[in-house]
Design a protein around this motif. Structure first.
Motif: not given
Length: 283
Positions: A168, A170, A181, A209, A211
């Protein structure tokens, strides 16, 4: 009196013929169109109007060959609009972008497609050699000669597989923050030939978002977060996310189920017909 009746009938007819239909292109495909050109959709596509629907756009950009393949379509309405970009590096170091977009305004699919092509022309040109040397080689060795790969200190994969993890991301103004993860898996590249895939989803509250699906076959490559960050920065100039800026949820109309449209329409129509009958008989 006749004039009044005529005006009333015209108003009644206008109310009865109100439609919730949406106009979109239907099954309009294009293959390997140069991105410095344009797609004559208004001349080559069939457009239809349909209730409880949304327009959809799916485009794949080949950055090295500077061509686009995709389609416009119409589909059942969904209350969640899709704004998604995937930036992909393949095992052969090809660089692709896949863009998905849905909207609920007449002609919004064509407007978005034209804007997308204008945006992609500003993306810098790349060649396969530079992608291989600057990105692919950081995580992948096509000539590995050992029996297994240590993805991390506690997870290994067979030689024919790749280590796979999801991160993930940001992205702030000053830095990027990465969280992995812990579900690390082994991936067989015969399923698909993606090496890296950065998925960026734009949500209705103007948040994003991101990923990264990260695959590699070098020793302890999953543990090296600095490589993940470096790859993200190297790919960032090729992101096509800014193309959504002029189209940020300017059509957030909710879907209206056909059943409720029909029920409310019949109820209103029945009342209008009764009222019109009385009016025309006694006015």
């Amino acid at each position: 009196m006749k004039f009044t009746r005529a005006c009333f009938l015209l108003i009644l007819l206008a109310l009865v013929t109100i439609s919730e239909s949406l106009r979109c292109a239907q099954l309009c495909a294009f293959i390997r169109i140069p991105i410095n050109g344009s797609i004559p959709v208004n001349n080559t596509c069939k457009f239809i109007e349909r209730d409880n629907s949304q327009c959809s756009v799916l485009v794949e950009i080949d950055h090295q060959k500077r061509v686009a393949t995709g389609r416009l379509g119409i589909e059942r309405c969904d209350n969640t609009d899709i704004r998604r970009v995937e930036t992909i590096v393949k095992l052969n170091s090809a660089l692709l972008s896949i863009i998905q977009y849905t909207c609920k305004e007449n002609g919004c699919d064509v407007d978005f497609l034209n804007h997308l092509f204008a945006r992609v022309r500003d993306i810098p040109e790349v060649d396969t050699t530079s992608i291989k040397q600057n990105i692919s080689d950081l995580v992948y060795n096509e000539n590995v000669g050992i029996s297994s790969i240590n993805c991390t200190s506690y997870r290994s994969c067979q030689i024919n597989d790749l280590c796979q993890a999801k991160f993930e991301i940001e992205d702030s103004l000053d830095d990027i923050f990465i969280q992995r993860n812990e579900n690390i898996t082994c991936y067989n590249p015969s399923t698909d030939d993606y090496l890296l895939n950065i998925k960026q989803n734009y949500l209705p509250n103007n948040t994003q978002m991101t990923e990264m699906i990260f695959r590699c076959n070098l020793a302890n490559c999953i543990d090296n977060l600095s490589i993940v960050k470096e790859i993200y920065y190297l790919l960032e100039p090729n992101f096509i996310n800014q193309t959504f800026d002029p189209f940020v949820f300017n059509d957030t109309k909710p879907c209206m189920p056909i059943e409720s449209i029909g029920t409310s329409f019949l109820f209103v129509s029945y009342g209008l017909i009764n009222f019109a009958t009385i009016f025309l008989l006694f006015y």
